[in-house]
Design a protein around this motif. Sequence first.
Motif, PDB file in Angstrom:
ATOM      1  N   LEU A 267       0.828  -1.211   0.000  1.00 55.14           N
ATOM      2  CA  LEU A 267       0.000   0.000   0.000  1.00 55.14           C
ATOM      3  C   LEU A 267       0.858   1.255   0.000  1.00 55.14           C
ATOM      4  O   LEU A 267       0.363   2.368  -0.162  1.00 55.14           O
ATOM      5  CB  LEU A 267      -0.928   0.018   1.220  1.00 55.14           C
ATOM      6  CG  LEU A 267      -1.962  -1.100   1.294  1.00 55.14           C
ATOM      7  CD1 LEU A 267      -2.938  -0.855   2.428  1.00 55.14           C
ATOM      8  CD2 LEU A 267      -2.715  -1.258  -0.025  1.00 55.14           C
ATOM      9  N   HIS A 268       2.172   1.073   0.205  1.00 51.37           N
ATOM     10  CA  HIS A 268       3.078   2.233   0.267  1.00 51.37           C
ATOM     11  C   HIS A 268       4.095   2.074  -0.866  1.00 51.37           C
ATOM     12  O   HIS A 268       3.718   1.965  -2.029  1.00 51.37           O
ATOM     13  CB  HIS A 268       3.684   2.249   1.678  1.00 51.37           C
ATOM     14  CG  HIS A 268       4.445   3.475   2.065  1.00 51.37           C
ATOM     15  ND1 HIS A 268       4.498   4.609   1.308  1.00 51.37           N
ATOM     16  CD2 HIS A 268       5.213   3.739   3.175  1.00 51.37           C
ATOM     17  CE1 HIS A 268       5.252   5.529   1.924  1.00 51.37           C
ATOM     18  NE2 HIS A 268       5.697   5.017   3.056  1.00 51.37           N
ATOM     19  N   GLY A 269       5.386   1.997  -0.550  1.00 50.01           N
ATOM     20  CA  GLY A 269       6.409   1.959  -1.602  1.00 50.01           C
ATOM     21  C   GLY A 269       6.387   0.674  -2.413  1.00 50.01           C
ATOM     22  O   GLY A 269       6.900   0.642  -3.546  1.00 50.01           O
ATOM     23  N   ARG A 301      -7.529  -3.850  -5.878  1.00 46.33           N
ATOM     24  CA  ARG A 301      -7.370  -2.405  -6.048  1.00 46.33           C
ATOM     25  C   ARG A 301      -6.573  -2.121  -7.299  1.00 46.33           C
ATOM     26  O   ARG A 301      -5.734  -2.941  -7.689  1.00 46.33           O
ATOM     27  CB  ARG A 301      -6.626  -1.816  -4.860  1.00 46.33           C
ATOM     28  CG  ARG A 301      -7.460  -1.862  -3.632  1.00 46.33           C
ATOM     29  CD  ARG A 301      -7.015  -0.897  -2.572  1.00 46.33           C
ATOM     30  NE  ARG A 301      -8.142  -0.667  -1.683  1.00 46.33           N
ATOM     31  CZ  ARG A 301      -8.220   0.304  -0.814  1.00 46.33           C
ATOM     32  NH1 ARG A 301      -7.236   1.148  -0.682  1.00 46.33           N
ATOM     33  NH2 ARG A 301      -9.274   0.441  -0.051  1.00 46.33           N
ATOM     34  N   LEU A 302      -6.800  -0.982  -7.880  1.00 46.12           N
ATOM     35  CA  LEU A 302      -5.989  -0.575  -9.019  1.00 46.12           C
ATOM     36  C   LEU A 302      -4.682  -0.033  -8.444  1.00 46.12           C
ATOM     37  O   LEU A 302      -4.667   1.044  -7.846  1.00 46.12           O
ATOM     38  CB  LEU A 302      -6.748   0.500  -9.796  1.00 46.12           C
ATOM     39  CG  LEU A 302      -6.277   0.824 -11.191  1.00 46.12           C
ATOM     40  CD1 LEU A 302      -6.222  -0.420 -12.049  1.00 46.12           C
ATOM     41  CD2 LEU A 302      -7.223   1.846 -11.821  1.00 46.12           C
ATOM     42  N   MET A 303      -3.612  -0.816  -8.555  1.00 48.96           N
ATOM     43  CA  MET A 303      -2.362  -0.414  -7.919  1.00 48.96           C
ATOM     44  C   MET A 303      -1.790   0.810  -8.645  1.00 48.96           C
ATOM     45  O   MET A 303      -1.906   0.929  -9.864  1.00 48.96           O
ATOM     46  CB  MET A 303      -1.349  -1.565  -7.921  1.00 48.96           C
ATOM     47  CG  MET A 303      -1.818  -2.778  -7.128  1.00 48.96           C
ATOM     48  SD  MET A 303      -2.493  -2.398  -5.493  1.00 48.96           S
ATOM     49  CE  MET A 303      -1.019  -2.047  -4.566  1.00 48.96           C
ATOM     50  N   HIS A 307      -4.597   7.997  -3.261  1.00 46.76           N
ATOM     51  CA  HIS A 307      -3.635   8.508  -2.292  1.00 46.76           C
ATOM     52  C   HIS A 307      -4.381   9.075  -1.103  1.00 46.76           C
ATOM     53  O   HIS A 307      -5.465   9.639  -1.266  1.00 46.76           O
ATOM     54  CB  HIS A 307      -2.774   9.614  -2.939  1.00 46.76           C
ATOM     55  CG  HIS A 307      -1.511   9.860  -2.191  1.00 46.76           C
ATOM     56  ND1 HIS A 307      -1.459  10.677  -1.103  1.00 46.76           N
ATOM     57  CD2 HIS A 307      -0.274   9.366  -2.381  1.00 46.76           C
ATOM     58  CE1 HIS A 307      -0.217  10.677  -0.642  1.00 46.76           C
ATOM     59  NE2 HIS A 307       0.515   9.896  -1.394  1.00 46.76           N
ATOM     60  N   ARG A 308      -3.821   8.892   0.081  1.00 46.77           N
ATOM     61  CA  ARG A 308      -4.470   9.432   1.273  1.00 46.77           C
ATOM     62  C   ARG A 308      -4.581  10.956   1.207  1.00 46.77           C
ATOM     63  O   ARG A 308      -5.573  11.532   1.655  1.00 46.77           O
ATOM     64  CB  ARG A 308      -3.676   9.004   2.517  1.00 46.77           C
ATOM     65  CG  ARG A 308      -4.087   9.655   3.831  1.00 46.77           C
ATOM     66  CD  ARG A 308      -5.513   9.328   4.249  1.00 46.77           C
ATOM     67  NE  ARG A 308      -5.735   7.919   4.425  1.00 46.77           N
ATOM     68  CZ  ARG A 308      -5.374   7.213   5.510  1.00 46.77           C
ATOM     69  NH1 ARG A 308      -4.803   7.818   6.525  1.00 46.77           N
ATOM     70  NH2 ARG A 308      -5.622   5.935   5.581  1.00 46.77           N
ATOM     71  N   VAL A 309      -3.573  11.613   0.668  1.00 47.91           N
ATOM     72  CA  VAL A 309      -3.558  13.075   0.705  1.00 47.91           C
ATOM     73  C   VAL A 309      -3.958  13.704  -0.631  1.00 47.91           C
ATOM     74  O   VAL A 309      -4.730  14.660  -0.666  1.00 47.91           O
ATOM     75  CB  VAL A 309      -2.162  13.583   1.139  1.00 47.91           C
ATOM     76  CG1 VAL A 309      -2.144  15.105   1.210  1.00 47.91           C
ATOM     77  CG2 VAL A 309      -1.760  12.996   2.485  1.00 47.91           C
TER      78      VAL A 309
HETATM   79  N1  CMC Z   1      -8.361   1.036  -6.478  1.00 46.05           N
HETATM   80  C1  CMC Z   1      -9.709   0.925  -6.278  1.00 46.05           C
HETATM   81  N2  CMC Z   1     -10.359   1.542  -5.299  1.00 46.05           N
HETATM   82  C2  CMC Z   1      -9.642   2.302  -4.463  1.00 46.05           C
HETATM   83  C3  CMC Z   1      -8.241   2.463  -4.613  1.00 46.05           C
HETATM   84  C4  CMC Z   1      -7.619   1.799  -5.667  1.00 46.05           C
HETATM   85  N3  CMC Z   1      -6.310   1.921  -5.856  1.00 46.05           N
HETATM   86  N4  CMC Z   1      -7.788   3.272  -3.636  1.00 46.05           N
HETATM   87  C5  CMC Z   1      -8.853   3.609  -2.904  1.00 46.05           C
HETATM   88  N5  CMC Z   1      -9.982   3.021  -3.398  1.00 46.05           N
HETATM   89  C6  CMC Z   1     -11.363   3.194  -2.925  1.00 46.05           C
HETATM   90  C7  CMC Z   1     -11.594   2.403  -1.644  1.00 46.05           C
HETATM   91  O1  CMC Z   1     -12.065   1.118  -1.898  1.00 46.05           O
HETATM   92  C8  CMC Z   1     -12.605   3.284  -0.942  1.00 46.05           C
HETATM   93  O2  CMC Z   1     -13.846   3.065  -1.561  1.00 46.05           O
HETATM   94  P1  CMC Z   1     -15.199   3.049  -0.670  1.00 46.05           P
HETATM   95  O3  CMC Z   1     -15.321   4.455  -0.156  1.00 46.05           O
HETATM   96  O4  CMC Z   1     -16.272   2.639  -1.612  1.00 46.05           O
HETATM   97  O5  CMC Z   1     -14.965   2.065   0.437  1.00 46.05           O
HETATM   98  C9  CMC Z   1     -12.189   4.702  -1.314  1.00 46.05           C
HETATM   99  O6  CMC Z   1     -11.514   4.569  -2.580  1.00 46.05           O
HETATM  100  C10 CMC Z   1     -11.250   5.343  -0.299  1.00 46.05           C
HETATM  101  O7  CMC Z   1     -10.150   4.470  -0.097  1.00 46.05           O
HETATM  102  P2  CMC Z   1      -9.358   4.301   1.272  1.00 46.05           P
HETATM  103  O8  CMC Z   1      -8.782   2.951   1.324  1.00 46.05           O
HETATM  104  O9  CMC Z   1     -10.250   4.737   2.406  1.00 46.05           O
HETATM  105  O10 CMC Z   1      -8.229   5.400   1.091  1.00 46.05           O
HETATM  106  P3  CMC Z   1      -6.894   5.514   1.927  1.00 46.05           P
HETATM  107  O11 CMC Z   1      -6.563   6.956   1.989  1.00 46.05           O
HETATM  108  O12 CMC Z   1      -6.994   4.777   3.214  1.00 46.05           O
HETATM  109  O13 CMC Z   1      -5.845   4.693   1.024  1.00 46.05           O
HETATM  110  C11 CMC Z   1      -4.140   4.172  -0.514  1.00 46.05           C
HETATM  111  C12 CMC Z   1      -4.851   5.289   0.260  1.00 46.05           C
HETATM  112  C13 CMC Z   1      -2.962   4.772  -1.265  1.00 46.05           C
HETATM  113  C14 CMC Z   1      -3.599   3.139   0.490  1.00 46.05           C
HETATM  114  C15 CMC Z   1      -5.152   3.522  -1.488  1.00 46.05           C
HETATM  115  O14 CMC Z   1      -5.596   4.482  -2.427  1.00 46.05           O
HETATM  116  C16 CMC Z   1      -4.559   2.308  -2.216  1.00 46.05           C
HETATM  117  O15 CMC Z   1      -4.609   1.192  -1.681  1.00 46.05           O
HETATM  118  N6  CMC Z   1      -3.974   2.495  -3.446  1.00 46.05           N
HETATM  119  C17 CMC Z   1      -3.335   1.406  -4.143  1.00 46.05           C
HETATM  120  C18 CMC Z   1      -1.922   1.214  -3.599  1.00 46.05           C
HETATM  121  C19 CMC Z   1      -1.000   2.326  -4.050  1.00 46.05           C
HETATM  122  O16 CMC Z   1      -0.951   2.701  -5.207  1.00 46.05           O
HETATM  123  N7  CMC Z   1      -0.197   2.822  -3.086  1.00 46.05           N
HETATM  124  C20 CMC Z   1       0.814   3.853  -3.349  1.00 46.05           C
HETATM  125  C21 CMC Z   1       0.460   5.150  -2.686  1.00 46.05           C
HETATM  126  S1  CMC Z   1       1.427   6.530  -3.273  1.00 46.05           S
HETATM  127  C22 CMC Z   1       3.063   6.246  -2.857  1.00 46.05           C
HETATM  128  C23 CMC Z   1       3.326   5.826  -1.459  1.00 46.05           C
HETATM  129  O17 CMC Z   1       2.671   6.212  -0.495  1.00 46.05           O
HETATM  130  O18 CMC Z   1       4.275   5.061  -1.287  1.00 46.05           O
END
Ligand code: CMC
Length: 434
Positions: A267-269, A301-303, A307-309
């Motif tokens: 979920l991070h790097g 999830r779509l990797m 993003h949280r922010v």
């Molecule tokens: N694909 C599909 N749906 C998503 C995704 C995704 N990548 N990310 C968030 N959602 C949906 C999630 O299911 C939720 O939907 P609902 O409100 O219907 O339950 C909504 O969007 C909000 O998601 P969240 O999990 O509450 O958001 P979060 O701020 O806790 O998570 C995140 C942030 C980065 C962990 C998440 O977007 C995610 O898992 N992304 C995929 C992994 C990824 O690319 N991570 C790299 C982040 S950027 C670089 C870094 O930090 O290292």
Amino acid sequence: MPQDTLTITDNRTGQSYTLPVENGTIRAMDLRKIKTAPEDFGLMTYDPAFMNTASCRSAITYIDGDRGILRYRGYPIDVLAQHCTYLEVAYLLLFGELPNPSQLKNWVDDITHHTMLHETTKKFMEGFRYNAHPMAILVSTVAALSTVYPDAKNIHDPENRLLQIKRLIGKMPSIAAMSYRHIVGFPYIYPDNDLTYTENFMNMLWKMVEPKYVANPVIARALDILFILHADHEQNCSTNAMRAVGSSHSDPYLATAAAAAALSGPLHGGANEEVLHMLDEIGSKDHVPAYIKKIKEGKGRLMGFGHRVYKNYDPRAKIIKWAADQVFEVTGRNTKLEIALELERIALEDDYFVSRKLYPNVDFYSGIMYQAMGFKPEMFTVLFAIPRTIGWLAQWQEMLTDPEQKIARPRQVWIGHETREFVAIEKRAALAAK
Ligand code: CMC
């Protein structure tokens, strides 16, 4: 009544409290005054995953997630990516100002002279299994540096701190490169002090029998830009780990190892590696709609998205797309790019992603670029850890020198049993059977 205050009425008691508001925050400790009775502990906030809690005051990295803004020490990320080297940006993050030419020369010299690993560290790395993940090798080896530099525990001595910071910035590429040479079974390559930070990293990764490694300048510069983009990102999961572990006054090698461990998660790097696996799984552009449908049904999830922010396009992803074009001119287009562009196109038009403000993040395109440059997917998160080290260390130093900071220790909301009566072991089976 002063304007910068918040008045809270506790409907349990009818009592009102006025709390100061500073920098858009109230102090959580001020809530403790809100009690139902003198013996009451007082009110706390409940904020799993720190969705709305500022854990520190910081002057290093500024993000406005709604507007897609990222600045290091006040300088926009795109300006730094265009005009600076990674080590120049590392200096800025650590000291707060851009270096002048002589400061930069000394800084680069210092870092360059800290790239060697102690031979025992090299031997330690040789002990890892042939198929160990390079990120796990990196985490363990960074922790092991604590055994090589026991003086690092003097964290309150600024000179000592700076020495350890230089060592870590210098040695990260060496550890990363050796972790790669280890898994492919090639002999380790020693650093070459004639080369720049990224050229030397490429040398340690890819030098074979040639007497002197010559790095492709376009690839070396693109890697430098990627390093700048990954150097810091305020209070993300790994930086929070760095600050939390460092707050107990453990040494910077152990705290950095903890931060790198946090970074390794998907979920991070770890997301950049997962993006490549996802693109492999999709296989071709035609399969993209079916894949998106699966994601919308909650199957994964779509990797590289979301993003949280950032609730807007990640500004780093924009710069990566631009830098990728330069790399592809040298390496040829990565076939996965087409799938990624199609994924982005469809996702950005789809209500599921639009309504949740899910945009490509830094990891979406970085993996494709790394692969075109010749990196194996297992190395992608390691490529994130190298430049993020200065961010972790700058934040660690800021935490240590902040008089308001103490050992990090959150509270909990108790949802378990009240005191229970102990049951002797011979009676437990009988109880369970009841
Ligand atoms: N694909 C599909 N749906 C998503 C995704 C995704 N990548 N990310 C968030 N959602 C949906 C999630 O299911 C939720 O939907 P609902 O409100 O219907 O339950 C909504 O969007 C909000 O998601 P969240 O999990 O509450 O958001 P979060 O701020 O806790 O998570 C995140 C942030 C980065 C962990 C998440 O977007 C995610 O898992 N992304 C995929 C992994 C990824 O690319 N991570 C790299 C982040 S950027 C670089 C870094 O930090 O290292």
